[in-house]
Design a protein around this motif. Structure first.
Motif, PDB file in Angstrom:
ATOM      1  N   GLU A  66       0.826  -1.198   0.000  1.00  0.00           N
ATOM      2  CA  GLU A  66       0.000   0.000   0.000  1.00  0.00           C
ATOM      3  C   GLU A  66       0.864   1.254   0.000  1.00  0.00           C
ATOM      4  O   GLU A  66       1.929   1.290   0.613  1.00  0.00           O
ATOM      5  N   ALA A  67       0.380   2.268  -0.706  1.00  0.00           N
ATOM      6  CA  ALA A  67       0.974   3.605  -0.691  1.00  0.00           C
ATOM      7  C   ALA A  67      -0.181   4.579  -0.861  1.00  0.00           C
ATOM      8  O   ALA A  67      -0.433   5.111  -1.940  1.00  0.00           O
ATOM      9  N   ARG A  68      -0.903   4.815   0.207  1.00  0.00           N
ATOM     10  CA  ARG A  68      -2.199   5.470   0.160  1.00  0.00           C
ATOM     11  C   ARG A  68      -2.130   6.919  -0.311  1.00  0.00           C
ATOM     12  O   ARG A  68      -1.218   7.668   0.042  1.00  0.00           O
ATOM     13  N   GLN A  69      -3.132   7.275  -1.127  1.00  0.00           N
ATOM     14  CA  GLN A  69      -3.362   8.653  -1.537  1.00  0.00           C
ATOM     15  C   GLN A  69      -4.839   8.969  -1.331  1.00  0.00           C
ATOM     16  O   GLN A  69      -5.684   8.084  -1.420  1.00  0.00           O
ATOM     17  N   ASP A  70      -5.135  10.233  -1.068  1.00  0.00           N
ATOM     18  CA  ASP A  70      -6.525  10.665  -0.934  1.00  0.00           C
ATOM     19  C   ASP A  70      -7.005  11.185  -2.281  1.00  0.00           C
ATOM     20  O   ASP A  70      -6.665  12.288  -2.695  1.00  0.00           O
ATOM     21  N   LEU A  71      -7.787  10.358  -2.974  1.00  0.00           N
ATOM     22  CA  LEU A  71      -8.284  10.748  -4.286  1.00  0.00           C
ATOM     23  C   LEU A  71      -9.726  11.235  -4.258  1.00  0.00           C
ATOM     24  O   LEU A  71     -10.252  11.687  -5.279  1.00  0.00           O
ATOM     25  N   ARG A  75     -10.923  16.411  -8.598  1.00  0.00           N
ATOM     26  CA  ARG A  75     -11.983  16.916  -9.456  1.00  0.00           C
ATOM     27  C   ARG A  75     -11.749  16.477 -10.906  1.00  0.00           C
ATOM     28  O   ARG A  75     -10.610  16.372 -11.356  1.00  0.00           O
ATOM     29  N   PHE A  76     -12.835  16.206 -11.593  1.00  0.00           N
ATOM     30  CA  PHE A  76     -12.748  15.864 -13.010  1.00  0.00           C
ATOM     31  C   PHE A  76     -13.993  16.385 -13.703  1.00  0.00           C
ATOM     32  O   PHE A  76     -15.003  16.718 -13.061  1.00  0.00           O
ATOM     33  N   THR A  77     -13.936  16.451 -15.015  1.00  0.00           N
ATOM     34  CA  THR A  77     -15.045  16.935 -15.818  1.00  0.00           C
ATOM     35  C   THR A  77     -15.775  15.752 -16.435  1.00  0.00           C
ATOM     36  O   THR A  77     -15.172  14.914 -17.107  1.00  0.00           O
ATOM     37  N   GLY A  78     -17.076  15.674 -16.174  1.00  0.00           N
ATOM     38  CA  GLY A  78     -17.872  14.584 -16.695  1.00  0.00           C
ATOM     39  C   GLY A  78     -18.147  14.733 -18.184  1.00  0.00           C
ATOM     40  O   GLY A  78     -17.766  15.721 -18.826  1.00  0.00           O
ATOM     41  N   THR A 379      -1.477   1.616 -14.090  1.00  0.00           N
ATOM     42  CA  THR A 379      -2.630   1.838 -13.215  1.00  0.00           C
ATOM     43  C   THR A 379      -3.743   0.840 -13.509  1.00  0.00           C
ATOM     44  O   THR A 379      -4.072   0.588 -14.669  1.00  0.00           O
ATOM     45  N   VAL A 380      -4.301   0.289 -12.444  1.00  0.00           N
ATOM     46  CA  VAL A 380      -5.418  -0.649 -12.531  1.00  0.00           C
ATOM     47  C   VAL A 380      -6.521  -0.152 -11.599  1.00  0.00           C
ATOM     48  O   VAL A 380      -6.252   0.228 -10.456  1.00  0.00           O
ATOM     49  N   ILE A 381      -7.749  -0.138 -12.093  1.00  0.00           N
ATOM     50  CA  ILE A 381      -8.886   0.351 -11.313  1.00  0.00           C
ATOM     51  C   ILE A 381     -10.016  -0.673 -11.393  1.00  0.00           C
ATOM     52  O   ILE A 381     -10.308  -1.201 -12.469  1.00  0.00           O
ATOM     53  N   ALA A 409      -3.927  11.274 -12.835  1.00  0.00           N
ATOM     54  CA  ALA A 409      -3.535  11.871 -11.554  1.00  0.00           C
ATOM     55  C   ALA A 409      -2.500  11.044 -10.815  1.00  0.00           C
ATOM     56  O   ALA A 409      -1.626  11.606 -10.141  1.00  0.00           O
ATOM     57  N   VAL A 410      -2.565   9.725 -10.941  1.00  0.00           N
ATOM     58  CA  VAL A 410      -1.673   8.876 -10.143  1.00  0.00           C
ATOM     59  C   VAL A 410      -0.496   8.347 -10.951  1.00  0.00           C
ATOM     60  O   VAL A 410       0.517   7.936 -10.376  1.00  0.00           O
TER      61      VAL A 410
END
Length: 411
Positions: A66-71, A75-78, A379-381, A409-410
């Motif tokens: 783990e290397a935690r970030q507060d996401l 903000r993003f544009t829909g 990156t994997v989501i 962002a990451v």
């Protein structure tokens, strides 16, 4: 924008299945489990509704770095041009679990509803992509050959659309059949399919002989269409794949998935798959697993089939869908069937290639289930949700904006 169904779901899900017995208003059953207001509970409690088969995790599991970030405040544009935070989008879109891994480290996870780190959640058609990983291993072992016909493995399908279709065409959804994937159907072939797979009750006046009997009668296209020409999305094709897997291996799909994928990937929690009343696995949509375990399997695909120092799925199999560029069958889809989100996309071995700028690939399930992989940004989501609507294109378009924004962002 949050729909009325979403507002109703967010307001009422806390009372579901409470009481002895629950009130009729709060009782989740086989007849209502996918409906708005009930899906929030059922998608995280499938074992209490349907017969299932366990999929054992690793012992011991791999460490989850783990290397935690507060996401959440990102903000993003829909898709409609409106600005929002990730937390707002997740909360208003009936998301249950959302997890992000970057360069092999868990950097963010988020839970709502009945979502929890250790609770399996149904992933619907992401199951198709998972089943195809098993096929990749069996092909490498020489157990399966994608050029052989389906009837060579399962003679019972003689006379159906599957008789002269190949395993490759089954994997790529290019079997020429007249099956209609209509999630709103209540009287036709799709409802018969749901009865056969035990996902709906058998109403008075109807019968079913189970999933395999349904598959053995899969109707051919009947309009001169040939196998391999047109992408025609048909969930039963992956259940047929599950039948082939079990026939040639002599083992249950749940056992094979555990031995070939779950345990080598170092997963931590027992998963399971739903069965019909005769014990046939719902390979097309019945996998239920905890979010971090699915994230680790997705990470394995990003790492070209390897994880924890071992090659789990052949790199050539992963490369096949990650780099597939032939969009001819994909673009020939019939009007009203697609392509819905990816007009520049492709589909190979049950995985989608959207055709976006960063060569992302993904697996998608109805009601809001996603695996999203961006190899360029490592990156994997994974997103698990309980949308009361099977297909919500507006929400999916906003989600795609969110997924791309998170990866930028990451990574």
């Amino acid at each position: 924008m949050m729909s009325d169904n979403q507002q109703n779901d967010n307001a009422t899900h806390d009372s579901l299945m409470k009481g002895a017995p629950p009130s009729p208003h709060d009782q989740v059953t086989l007849a209502n489990w996918r409906e708005p207001g009930f899906a929030r509970w059922s998608f995280s409690h499938m074992r209490q509704l349907l017969p299932t088969s366990p999929i054992m995790a690793a012992s011991p599991p791999l460490d989850l770095n783990e290397a935690r970030q507060d996401l959440g405040s990102m903000r993003f544009t829909g898709a409609d041009g409106k600005d929002m935070t990730l937390d707002t989008f997740l909360r208003n879109s009936q998301t249950d679990c959302f997890a992000v891994m970057q360069n092999g480290q868990l950097i963010y996870d988020w839970f709502d509803g009945f979502g929890a780190p250790d609770r399996p959640h149904i992933v619907f058609s992401v199951s198709k992509s998972l089943t195809a990983l098993v096929v990749g291993v069996l092909v490498d072992q020489g157990v399966l050959d994608v050029t052989r016909t389906i009837s060579a493995y399962v003679p019972e399908v003689a006379g159906s659309a599957y008789e002269d279709a190949t395993l490759r065409q089954l994997l790529d959804m290019t079997v020429a059949s007249s099956f209609v994937e209509d999630y709103e159907d209540v009287t036709g072939v799709f409802m018969a399919y749901r009865r056969a797979s035990a996902w709906n009750p058998v109403e008075e006046g109807h019968t079913t002989d189970g999933l395999r009997a349904f598959l053995a009668k899969m109707p051919a296209a009947g309009d001169g269409q040939k196998h391999g020409e047109i992408h025609h999305y048909c969930s039963p094709h992956t259940d047929m794949l599950g039948w082939v897997i079990e026939r040639v291996s002599g083992m249950s799909l749940s056992t094979l998935f555990s031995q070939l994928i779950m345990q080598p990937c170092g997963t931590r929690h027992e998963s399971y798959i739903t069965l019909d009343t005769f014990g046939a696995p719902r390979a097309a949509g019945g996998y239920c697993m905890a979010v971090h375990d699915l994230l680790q399997i997705a990470e394995m695909t990003r790492c070209e089939g390897a994880l924890g120092g071992q090659q789990i799925v052949p790199a050539s199999w992963i490369s096949e869908f990650r780099n597939y560029a032939d969009s001819r069958a994909w673009l020939k889809q019939k009007k009203g069937e697609g392509p819905r989100l990816f007009p520049k996309g492709t589909y190979r071995a049950k995985w989608y290639k959207p055709g976006f700028d960063e060569d992302e690939y993904c697996a998608i399930g109805i009601h809001g289930q996603w695996i999203w992989v961006n190899p360029k940004r490592e990156t994997v989501i994974v997103r698990m949700a309980s949308n009361g609507t099977a297909i919500d294109t507006d929400t999916d378009r906003d989600l795609l904006c969110a997924l791309q924004a998170v990866a930028r962002a990451v990574g």
